[in-house]
Design a protein around this motif. Structure first.
Motif, PDB file in Angstrom:
ATOM      1  N   ARG B  83       0.829  -1.207   0.000  1.00  0.00           N
ATOM      2  CA  ARG B  83       0.000   0.000   0.000  1.00  0.00           C
ATOM      3  C   ARG B  83       0.865   1.260   0.000  1.00  0.00           C
ATOM      4  O   ARG B  83       2.058   1.209   0.321  1.00  0.00           O
ATOM      5  N   GLY B  84       0.265   2.359  -0.326  1.00  0.00           N
ATOM      6  CA  GLY B  84       0.969   3.637  -0.310  1.00  0.00           C
ATOM      7  C   GLY B  84       0.068   4.745  -0.783  1.00  0.00           C
ATOM      8  O   GLY B  84      -1.137   4.561  -0.960  1.00  0.00           O
ATOM      9  N   CYS B  85       0.669   5.928  -0.971  1.00  0.00           N
ATOM     10  CA  CYS B  85      -0.098   7.046  -1.515  1.00  0.00           C
ATOM     11  C   CYS B  85       0.645   7.639  -2.698  1.00  0.00           C
ATOM     12  O   CYS B  85       1.867   7.557  -2.794  1.00  0.00           O
ATOM     13  N   THR B  97       4.565   6.680  -2.227  1.00  0.00           N
ATOM     14  CA  THR B  97       5.127   5.901  -1.127  1.00  0.00           C
ATOM     15  C   THR B  97       4.786   4.433  -1.347  1.00  0.00           C
ATOM     16  O   THR B  97       3.838   4.093  -2.074  1.00  0.00           O
ATOM     17  N   PHE B  98       5.569   3.552  -0.699  1.00  0.00           N
ATOM     18  CA  PHE B  98       5.421   2.106  -0.916  1.00  0.00           C
ATOM     19  C   PHE B  98       5.739   1.381   0.382  1.00  0.00           C
ATOM     20  O   PHE B  98       6.822   1.567   0.950  1.00  0.00           O
ATOM     21  N   THR B  99       4.805   0.576   0.853  1.00  0.00           N
ATOM     22  CA  THR B  99       5.045  -0.276   2.023  1.00  0.00           C
ATOM     23  C   THR B  99       4.552  -1.686   1.734  1.00  0.00           C
ATOM     24  O   THR B  99       3.444  -1.865   1.211  1.00  0.00           O
ATOM     25  N   ASP B 105       6.645  -0.974   9.179  1.00  0.00           N
ATOM     26  CA  ASP B 105       7.486   0.185   9.492  1.00  0.00           C
ATOM     27  C   ASP B 105       8.378   0.595   8.324  1.00  0.00           C
ATOM     28  O   ASP B 105       8.988   1.664   8.362  1.00  0.00           O
ATOM     29  N   VAL B 107       9.076   2.050   4.824  1.00  0.00           N
ATOM     30  CA  VAL B 107       8.409   2.903   3.837  1.00  0.00           C
ATOM     31  C   VAL B 107       9.446   3.369   2.826  1.00  0.00           C
ATOM     32  O   VAL B 107      10.493   3.887   3.215  1.00  0.00           O
ATOM     33  N   ALA B 108       9.171   3.166   1.556  1.00  0.00           N
ATOM     34  CA  ALA B 108      10.042   3.684   0.496  1.00  0.00           C
ATOM     35  C   ALA B 108       9.343   4.847  -0.193  1.00  0.00           C
ATOM     36  O   ALA B 108       8.116   4.861  -0.323  1.00  0.00           O
ATOM     37  N   LEU B 109      10.152   5.823  -0.610  1.00  0.00           N
ATOM     38  CA  LEU B 109       9.648   6.918  -1.442  1.00  0.00           C
ATOM     39  C   LEU B 109      10.119   6.629  -2.857  1.00  0.00           C
ATOM     40  O   LEU B 109      11.324   6.630  -3.127  1.00  0.00           O
TER      41      LEU B 109
END
Lengths: 164, 164
Positions: B83-85, B97-99, B105, B107-109
């Motif tokens: 998930r991400g935005c 963003t990517f999780t 915990d 999170v990649a941009l």
């Protein structure tokens, strides 16, 4: 670590030596739930964020996983706009993106953690990650600590008066 | 730079030496507009992303500035969720963003840029920024290149058949 301030009432703002990260630490006379509210309630947030004398106007605000935000900050006819999305909003953590619209290609990934110190005190750990040391260092040289410290002082006052 | 693959049809996946970034480069027989569509149309995206044999199910998808996304990927009863935005969706750029929800915990941009090479070809430049070298290197050791290359091969086939 380069500590730019360590006065009791001021935030500690540090540049990581090996990562393009700014870390800010600040203690508050507040619970984690109060700090979360101060960062997620748009009316409360607009009252304290940024330097003295700037008026913040919330344009968009949806403080939940996957929501987005945008606000403007103005004084004497000058207006600056900021926007991003909330990646995660938890009880003791907020992860969000951050862009100053004047530099639309610059994107920071921000993580705020609220560490419960007990006795009604909480330590805010804020981390801002960007994709270059040049961008990180330019941000540190911008005078950002003035807005950070003046903003947190306004938040201190709101906490003391029971407004949060 | 550590180049793990440089076969013509495979993506070049590089670890930055001084930043916690993975950079992936891959050429496609497509216009930038087609690559944008392949990354933002949920039905198209679900058909190519990930390794062979995994079924992708889009749970949430709002590909605009400030929108959010979530998908699951499954095979033989195992299911993984991501998930991400979307921070920014432009004609030639996506910032998101990517999780992986198994490690909430982390999170990649991610930044994707579509460089028009002319003659109907486009170079994809993907950058994934995280907040530690350990996390970045663990991701590189995970075998990620299999899913990346198998996914892009599926996208090649969709482009060749006129589906994008």
């Amino acid at each position: 670590m380069t500590t730019t301030t360590n006065h009791t009432d001021e935030a500690t703002i540090e540049a990581d030596e090996t990562l393009p990260i700014i870390r800010t630490t600040r203690d508050f006379a507040a619970t984690p739930a109060q700090l979360l509210r101060a960062h997620t309630d748009p009316d409360l947030f607009a009252r304290w964020v940024g330097p003295n004398g700037m008026e913040t106007r919330i344009v968009e605000w949806d403080a939940r996983d996957g929501g987005s935000w945008r606000f403007t900050s103005g004084r004497d006819g000058d207006e600056y706009a900021f926007r991003g999305c909330f990646h995660r909003v938890g009880d003791d953590v907020i992860v969000q993106t951050f862009t100053y619209e004047g530099e639309p290609d610059g994107v920071a990934l921000e993580t705020l953690r609220f560490e419960d110190l007990g006795d009604g005190r909480t330590r805010l750990h804020a981390q801002s990650l960007v994709d270059s040391f040049e961008g990180r260092d330019a941000w540190l040289r911008s005078g950002m600590e003035v807005g950070v410290n003046e903003g947190y002082a306004k938040l201190d006052a709101m906490l003391a008066s029971g407004d949060v």
